[in-house]
Scaffold this motif. Structure first.
Motif, mmCIF file in Angstrom:
data_model
loop_
_atom_site.group_PDB
_atom_site.id
_atom_site.type_symbol
_atom_site.label_atom_id
_atom_site.label_comp_id
_atom_site.label_asym_id
_atom_site.label_seq_id
_atom_site.Cartn_x
_atom_site.Cartn_y
_atom_site.Cartn_z
ATOM 1 N N THR A 85 0.817 -1.212 0.000
ATOM 2 C CA THR A 85 0.000 0.000 0.000
ATOM 3 C C THR A 85 0.856 1.269 0.000
ATOM 4 O O THR A 85 1.810 1.384 0.763
ATOM 5 C CB THR A 85 -0.927 0.021 1.227
ATOM 6 N N ASP A 87 1.249 5.342 0.681
ATOM 7 C CA ASP A 87 0.635 6.371 1.513
ATOM 8 C C ASP A 87 1.094 7.791 1.157
ATOM 9 O O ASP A 87 0.734 8.752 1.842
ATOM 10 C CB ASP A 87 0.880 6.100 2.999
ATOM 11 N N ASP A 129 -7.424 4.339 -3.425
ATOM 12 C CA ASP A 129 -7.785 3.307 -2.446
ATOM 13 C C ASP A 129 -6.668 3.108 -1.423
ATOM 14 O O ASP A 129 -6.935 2.913 -0.230
ATOM 15 C CB ASP A 129 -8.093 1.985 -3.145
ATOM 16 N N VAL A 132 -6.663 6.226 1.072
ATOM 17 C CA VAL A 132 -7.799 6.193 1.981
ATOM 18 C C VAL A 132 -7.644 5.063 2.988
ATOM 19 O O VAL A 132 -7.932 5.223 4.188
ATOM 20 C CB VAL A 132 -9.113 6.067 1.191
ATOM 21 N N SER A 133 -7.167 3.917 2.523
ATOM 22 C CA SER A 133 -6.953 2.779 3.414
ATOM 23 C C SER A 133 -5.877 3.068 4.455
ATOM 24 O O SER A 133 -6.041 2.749 5.640
ATOM 25 C CB SER A 133 -6.565 1.542 2.590
ATOM 26 N N ALA A 135 -4.954 5.988 5.606
ATOM 27 C CA ALA A 135 -5.475 6.952 6.573
ATOM 28 C C ALA A 135 -6.451 6.289 7.539
ATOM 29 O O ALA A 135 -6.455 6.588 8.744
ATOM 30 C CB ALA A 135 -6.141 8.107 5.838
ATOM 31 N N ALA A 136 -7.284 5.394 7.027
ATOM 32 C CA ALA A 136 -8.250 4.704 7.879
ATOM 33 C C ALA A 136 -7.559 3.833 8.925
ATOM 34 O O ALA A 136 -8.096 3.602 10.014
ATOM 35 C CB ALA A 136 -9.180 3.847 7.025
ATOM 36 N N ASP A 137 -6.354 3.377 8.595
ATOM 37 C CA ASP A 137 -5.556 2.569 9.520
ATOM 38 C C ASP A 137 -4.773 3.427 10.512
ATOM 39 O O ASP A 137 -3.985 2.900 11.300
ATOM 40 C CB ASP A 137 -4.585 1.671 8.747
ATOM 41 N N GLY A 138 -4.957 4.748 10.426
ATOM 42 C CA GLY A 138 -4.281 5.639 11.351
ATOM 43 C C GLY A 138 -2.917 6.106 10.902
ATOM 44 O O GLY A 138 -2.190 6.740 11.679
ATOM 45 N N ARG A 182 -11.516 12.313 4.985
ATOM 46 C CA ARG A 182 -11.055 10.935 5.174
ATOM 47 C C ARG A 182 -9.601 10.897 5.651
ATOM 48 O O ARG A 182 -8.938 9.864 5.583
ATOM 49 C CB ARG A 182 -11.222 10.152 3.865
ATOM 50 N N ASP A 183 -9.120 12.052 6.139
ATOM 51 C CA ASP A 183 -7.796 12.167 6.767
ATOM 52 C C ASP A 183 -6.631 11.994 5.795
ATOM 53 O O ASP A 183 -5.514 11.668 6.209
ATOM 54 C CB ASP A 183 -7.638 11.178 7.937
#
Length: 253
Positions: A85, A87, A129, A132-133, A135-138, A182-183
């Motif tokens: 992934t 970032d 994707d 967003v993933s 960011a969703a994981d912190g 969405r951070d």
């Protein structure tokens, strides 16, 4: 100045075969990021990636053309296979082909639009994707777009180039509305004169001399100085978004 937040991140940098893109890739790798270098010149990318690895960094050379949807998709697949992934996406690829609009150089207009605008969209789309993933994981997640002061200041014979950069500036602002909640941070950087290969794209001798004259008069930022801004913006705490940065040589007004 701390760049600790870059360690362990996974970055994709376009236009990484030279200029700002190369400098950004080298600096991010030096600060601990895994970096995928994206550009058309495979041999040049391989050289830069090898140097980064020799200096202790992690780098992947990915030959791709941001003007081609399939090429970008293949590049994204290669990055995912090697690094997982992503970032951090830094859009540095660009072309500057000045001519009067009356010259009707529609081939050049299309090339600038495809690279400077559509290329940015393709890269963001390819890694949305991921961002967003992450960011969703912190984790910290960033999009950085290299626009230009030409987005605001008109220069004779640069109407189409300036229009493409104005599009990037507007796009960056609009994307904050999509990604910010969405951070995922979006940073738009507008440099003035920078030492890069862009001016070698100029085919008109008189226009080339004009640019050289302006550079002699006011000077230019180095690609490394722009890279430092990218590293600074993306290494801030994840709640801090430096959304707009204008960087000019001190004598450029």
């Amino acid at each position: 100045m701390s760049y600790d937040n870059l360690a362990g991140r996974t970055a994709v940098v376009t236009g990484a075969a030279s200029g700002i893109g190369e400098a950004v890739a080298v600096l991010l790798a030096a600060r601990g990021a895994r970096v995928a270098l994206v550009a058309r010149r495979a041999e040049r990318l391989t050289e830069i990636a090898a140097k980064i690895r020799a200096d202790g960094g992690q780098a992947l050379a990915v030959a791709a053309d941001v003007t081609d949807e399939t090429s970008v998709a293949d590049a994204a697949a290669g990055v995912h296979a090697e690094y997982g992934t992503v970032d951090l996406v830094v859009n540095c690829a660009g072309v500057m082909l000045p001519h009067p609009v009356g010259a009707r150089r529609s081939d050049e207009w299309q090339r600038m639009l495809d690279t400077n605008v559509s290329g940015v969209l393709r890269m963001i789309g390819a890694f949305t994707d991921d961002l967003v993933s992450a960011a969703a994981d912190g984790r910290t997640a960033d999009i950085v777009n290299i626009s230009s002061i030409a987005a605001h200041v008109s220069f004779p014979n640069y109407a189409v180039y300036g229009a493409t950069k104005a599009a990037v500036t507007y796009l960056s602002e609009a994307l904050r509305g999509e990604f910010g909640p969405r951070d995922v941070r979006v940073t738009n950087i507008e440099p003035g004169f920078v030492e890069s290969e862009l001016r070698t794209h100029i085919s008109d001798t008189d226009l080339s001399r004009q640019v050289e004259g302006m550079l002699d008069e006011v000077g230019a930022l180095s690609a490394e100085e722009l890279a430092d801004l990218v590293a600074y913006a993306t290494s801030r705490p994840r709640r801090v978004n430096l959304r707009q940065i204008i960087a000019l040589p001190t004598r450029q007004v």
